[in-house]
Scaffold this motif. Structure first.
Motif, PDB file in Angstrom:
ATOM      1  N   SER A  20    -115.243 108.405 -13.659  1.00  0.00           N
ATOM      2  CA  SER A  20    -114.373 108.866 -12.578  1.00  0.00           C
ATOM      3  C   SER A  20    -113.116 109.513 -13.152  1.00  0.00           C
ATOM      4  O   SER A  20    -112.572 109.063 -14.160  1.00  0.00           O
ATOM      5  N   ARG A  56    -103.017  91.912  -3.854  1.00  0.00           N
ATOM      6  CA  ARG A  56    -102.450  92.310  -5.140  1.00  0.00           C
ATOM      7  C   ARG A  56    -102.089  91.094  -5.976  1.00  0.00           C
ATOM      8  O   ARG A  56    -102.187  91.113  -7.196  1.00  0.00           O
ATOM      9  N   ILE A 112    -109.150 110.601 -12.539  1.00  0.00           N
ATOM     10  CA  ILE A 112    -107.934 110.337 -11.764  1.00  0.00           C
ATOM     11  C   ILE A 112    -106.842 111.276 -12.250  1.00  0.00           C
ATOM     12  O   ILE A 112    -106.574 111.365 -13.456  1.00  0.00           O
ATOM     13  N   ILE A 126    -113.095 105.210 -16.244  1.00  0.00           N
ATOM     14  CA  ILE A 126    -112.097 106.103 -15.666  1.00  0.00           C
ATOM     15  C   ILE A 126    -111.484 107.010 -16.734  1.00  0.00           C
ATOM     16  O   ILE A 126    -111.181 106.559 -17.840  1.00  0.00           O
ATOM     17  N   LEU A 167    -105.826  96.238 -10.230  1.00  0.00           N
ATOM     18  CA  LEU A 167    -105.156  97.175  -9.333  1.00  0.00           C
ATOM     19  C   LEU A 167    -104.465  98.261 -10.147  1.00  0.00           C
ATOM     20  O   LEU A 167    -103.711  97.975 -11.076  1.00  0.00           O
ATOM     21  N   PHE A 223    -100.919 107.012  -4.948  1.00  0.00           N
ATOM     22  CA  PHE A 223    -102.033 106.281  -4.349  1.00  0.00           C
ATOM     23  C   PHE A 223    -102.330 105.055  -5.203  1.00  0.00           C
ATOM     24  O   PHE A 223    -101.778 104.884  -6.290  1.00  0.00           O
ATOM     25  N   TYR A 224    -103.204 104.201  -4.713  1.00  0.00           N
ATOM     26  CA  TYR A 224    -103.659 103.066  -5.522  1.00  0.00           C
ATOM     27  C   TYR A 224    -105.156 102.915  -5.363  1.00  0.00           C
ATOM     28  O   TYR A 224    -105.757 103.409  -4.408  1.00  0.00           O
ATOM     29  N   PHE A 225    -105.772 102.232  -6.315  1.00  0.00           N
ATOM     30  CA  PHE A 225    -107.208 101.958  -6.238  1.00  0.00           C
ATOM     31  C   PHE A 225    -107.505 100.707  -7.044  1.00  0.00           C
ATOM     32  O   PHE A 225    -106.714 100.266  -7.873  1.00  0.00           O
ATOM     33  N   TRP A 226    -108.668 100.124  -6.768  1.00  0.00           N
ATOM     34  CA  TRP A 226    -109.124  98.918  -7.454  1.00  0.00           C
ATOM     35  C   TRP A 226    -110.328  99.240  -8.328  1.00  0.00           C
ATOM     36  O   TRP A 226    -111.146 100.102  -7.992  1.00  0.00           O
ATOM     37  N   CYS A 227    -110.437  98.561  -9.441  1.00  0.00           N
ATOM     38  CA  CYS A 227    -111.640  98.646 -10.277  1.00  0.00           C
ATOM     39  C   CYS A 227    -111.844  97.308 -10.971  1.00  0.00           C
ATOM     40  O   CYS A 227    -110.970  96.869 -11.728  1.00  0.00           O
TER      41      CYS A 227
END
Length: 340
Positions: free
Chosen positions: A76, A150, A78, A38, A115, A107-111
């Motif tokens: 990616s 979470r 962000i 990221i 979290l 916003f939120y996202f997972w990788c």
């Protein structure tokens, strides 16, 4: 691992600096092996305010997106919302334009089991014209923090442009004396207990303390920020606030650079690199550097790091860069260590 580049130039005449550095940084990212997962741009994606310089802003957005098109598809991107992106006092119109140009402002996202939460920090500075949007973000954040999944996250990491504090969680409000800074050519800051019309470098104390306690109780591990144009940070209990300087104009003694963050199974390590020192192997990070945290007695001075016009010409010749864009804040994140 993620990479972080933080804060726009804040000086319109130096807007070209950022886009030039961004091209060089993207070349270095593309050469990394393994590549980070990221690339996080932590606010002030462009320099021109949406309600003051719309034509210049549109040109800067074009430059910004054209530059990012050269980044490897394996990484990616962000984007985080900054004060230059929605204005010092955001409106429904400036937030809507940000959403149109860049996407959601929170916003939120997972990788890989981690979290990530992204906030629009400008709502905590001045939401007088958008109280409904601030309330919506607060309700959304409460919902995200209460999610059952979470609680199973390996880590919870947050990104926002304006830091809750610069050095210590109990510090006073810190603002830039814009008039005297421009007059004396060095950064002039002052502490205050009340609201001010100058630009705050941290978030107002009453708001800060309640939010820090909420985030700490929820299990947030680290909060990465920009805005200040110098490296600093500290802890609220065991929750670390990391403030990374700009890619462009420096208000302290730091050099132009980026922060690499290595997410491990049981730890999160980070290290700041000058642009010329960015390693090709991102697994070289051993530990975060305490020297990145400014001492309370430090008074950063405004400096342009001795940049000369022939430097810009050589950069432009090298990368074929044209026109007018500013330096945004960016974090590069790689989770290569967290693949178990």
């Amino acid at each position: 691992m993620f990479l972080f580049i933080c804060s726009a130039i804040g000086f319109q005449s130096f807007a070209l600096m950022y886009i030039c550095f961004l091209h060089v940084i993207l070349q270095k990212l593309n050469a990394m092996n393994p590549k980070p997962e990221i690339f996080i741009i932590c606010g002030d994606l462009v320099d021109a305010y949406p309600n003051k310089f719309p034509k210049i802003r549109d040109a800067q957005i074009k430059d910004f997106k054209e530059a990012l098109a050269g980044l490897s598809e394996e990484i990616s991107v962000i984007c985080v919302c900054g004060n230059h992106d929605v204005g010092e006092v955001p409106t429904h119109q400036t937030v809507a334009k940000y959403n149109k140009d860049f996407g959601d402002d929170h916003f939120y996202f997972w990788c890989k089991g981690v979290l990530f939460i992204v906030l629009n920090s400008q709502y905590y500075v001045d939401a007088t014209r958008v109280p409904d949007l601030k309330k919506a973000q607060d309700n959304w954040l409460d919902h995200v923090l209460s999610l059952e999944e979470r609680k199973k996250a390996k880590h919870t990491i947050m990104f926002q442009h304006i830091p809750w504090f610069l050095h210590q969680w109990y510090e006073k409000n810190v603002a830039i004396d814009v008039k005297n800074t421009l007059r004396t050519k060095q950064l002039v800051v002052y502490e205050c207990d009340d609201q001010t019309t100058d630009v705050l470098l941290n978030i107002e104390k009453a708001t800060r303390l309640s939010m820090l306690e909420k985030l700490h109780k929820a299990g947030v591990n680290k909060i990465f920020c920009g805005h200040a144009h110098f490296n600093c940070g500290g802890y609220y209990k065991n929750m670390e606030i990391v403030v990374t300087t700009a890619v462009g104009i420096q208000l302290g003694q730091d050099k132009h650079g980026i922060r690499l963050v290595q997410v491990q199974e049981n730890d999160i390590k980070h290290k700041y690199f000058k642009i010329e020192d960015v390693p090709e192997n991102i697994n070289l990070i051993d530990t975060h550097e305490p020297k990145d945290i400014c001492k309370e007695t430090d008074t950063p001075k405004l400096t342009f790091n001795g940049l000369k016009m022939n430097f810009f010409k050589s950069i432009l010749t090298l990368i074929g860069c044209t026109r007018r864009s500013p330096p945004p804040p960016v974090y590069l994140i790689s989770f290569s260590v967290c693949k178990r």
